[in-house]
Design an enzyme around this catalytic site. Sequence first.
Site, PDB file in Angstrom:
ATOM      1  N   GLY A 100       5.020   1.752   2.583  1.00  0.00           N
ATOM      2  CA  GLY A 100       4.849   3.066   1.965  1.00  0.00           C
ATOM      3  C   GLY A 100       3.885   3.014   0.801  1.00  0.00           C
ATOM      4  O   GLY A 100       3.182   2.024   0.613  1.00  0.00           O
ATOM      5  N   ASN A 101       3.825   4.092   0.041  1.00  0.00           N
ATOM      6  CA  ASN A 101       2.954   4.139  -1.130  1.00  0.00           C
ATOM      7  C   ASN A 101       3.639   4.934  -2.236  1.00  0.00           C
ATOM      8  O   ASN A 101       4.729   5.457  -2.038  1.00  0.00           O
ATOM      9  CB  ASN A 101       1.588   4.731  -0.761  1.00  0.00           C
ATOM     10  CG  ASN A 101       1.706   6.148  -0.262  1.00  0.00           C
ATOM     11  OD1 ASN A 101       2.018   7.060  -1.002  1.00  0.00           O
ATOM     12  ND2 ASN A 101       1.487   6.335   1.044  1.00  0.00           N
ATOM     13  N   ARG A 102       2.985   5.014  -3.385  1.00  0.00           N
ATOM     14  CA  ARG A 102       3.642   5.544  -4.577  1.00  0.00           C
ATOM     15  C   ARG A 102       3.402   7.030  -4.813  1.00  0.00           C
ATOM     16  O   ARG A 102       3.681   7.529  -5.897  1.00  0.00           O
ATOM     17  CB  ARG A 102       3.180   4.741  -5.795  1.00  0.00           C
ATOM     18  CG  ARG A 102       3.716   3.321  -5.782  1.00  0.00           C
ATOM     19  CD  ARG A 102       2.812   2.393  -6.578  1.00  0.00           C
ATOM     20  NE  ARG A 102       2.769   2.731  -7.988  1.00  0.00           N
ATOM     21  CZ  ARG A 102       3.440   2.103  -8.937  1.00  0.00           C
ATOM     22  NH1 ARG A 102       4.221   1.100  -8.620  1.00  0.00           N
ATOM     23  NH2 ARG A 102       3.331   2.461 -10.185  1.00  0.00           N
ATOM     24  N   SER A 103       2.904   7.745  -3.833  1.00  0.00           N
ATOM     25  CA  SER A 103       2.649   9.172  -4.047  1.00  0.00           C
ATOM     26  C   SER A 103       3.968   9.936  -4.209  1.00  0.00           C
ATOM     27  O   SER A 103       4.873   9.811  -3.385  1.00  0.00           O
ATOM     28  CB  SER A 103       1.870   9.739  -2.864  1.00  0.00           C
ATOM     29  OG  SER A 103       1.712  11.126  -3.036  1.00  0.00           O
TER      30      SER A 103
ATOM     31  N   ALA B  31      -0.911  11.153   0.581  1.00  0.00           N
ATOM     32  CA  ALA B  31      -1.422   9.790   0.697  1.00  0.00           C
ATOM     33  C   ALA B  31      -1.023   9.285   2.083  1.00  0.00           C
ATOM     34  O   ALA B  31       0.166   9.096   2.370  1.00  0.00           O
ATOM     35  CB  ALA B  31      -0.826   8.906  -0.388  1.00  0.00           C
TER      36      ALA B  31
END
Length: 225
Positions: free
Chosen positions: A33-36, A100
């Site tokens: 995943g990502n931090r958005s 994102a």
Amino acid sequence: LARGVREPDLAGRHVVVSAGGTREPLDPVRFLGNRSSGKQGYALARTAAARGARVTLIAANTGLPDPAGVDVVRVGTAVQLREAVLKATPDADAVVMAAAVADFRPAAYATGKIKKKDGQEPEPIVLVRNPDILAEISADRPRPGQIVVGFAAETDDVLANGRAKLERKGCDLLVVNEVGERRTFGSEENEAVVLGADGSETAVPHGPKEALAETVWDLVTRRLP
Ligand code: CTP
Ligand code: CA
């Protein structure tokens, strides 16, 4: 009009906004995943609704409450996000890709939880490319005159990278912000430069994500047929 009350300059328009960050599952309990946080996309959805637009918000893993008066479609992966965007955009006047999107996903999904084995090194994770949704809708606009907006977070050579990315993607506007350890992710504020395919450059000073959202809609409305 009273101060703070906007003219409904998006009345009769349909806008599609993606928000949040995709998650690409490895097994039933793990993902890449990502931090958005999704906050910028939600600010875009709220401000468009306040300006009279019909809004479809495609939310990837955001955990934020649905904004009032907005149609929310929840998705998990980049492939699901693409499906939802393609479904919502045929009649859209503008599409803003604030989500994102993971560039890659694991090549294989393990239907059972991946277990470690005594004395054995882990298997490498093999990745494959995800579809580029922004490039796809920019190249093949389902509706003539549709305005397509992308977002880019850059750490170095922000403007040069932004210009190159705008051209590569083929969108009308690209919102470029500089990210670092303490900037942008999860915060209530943002600072950006909005690049236009027409060569324009609009600096948005550090401030609430709503202010950046309003600037994006100002630039979009000016370009709508
Ligand atoms: N985007 C997309 N589909 C992808 C990747 C990105 O639609 N598979 C969109 C994002 O929503 C964003 C824009 O493209 O609006 C720019 O994303 P970014 O990650 O900065 O662009 P990339 O081309 O993936 O470049 P990089 O290699 O720097 O990550
Ligand atoms: Ca990327």
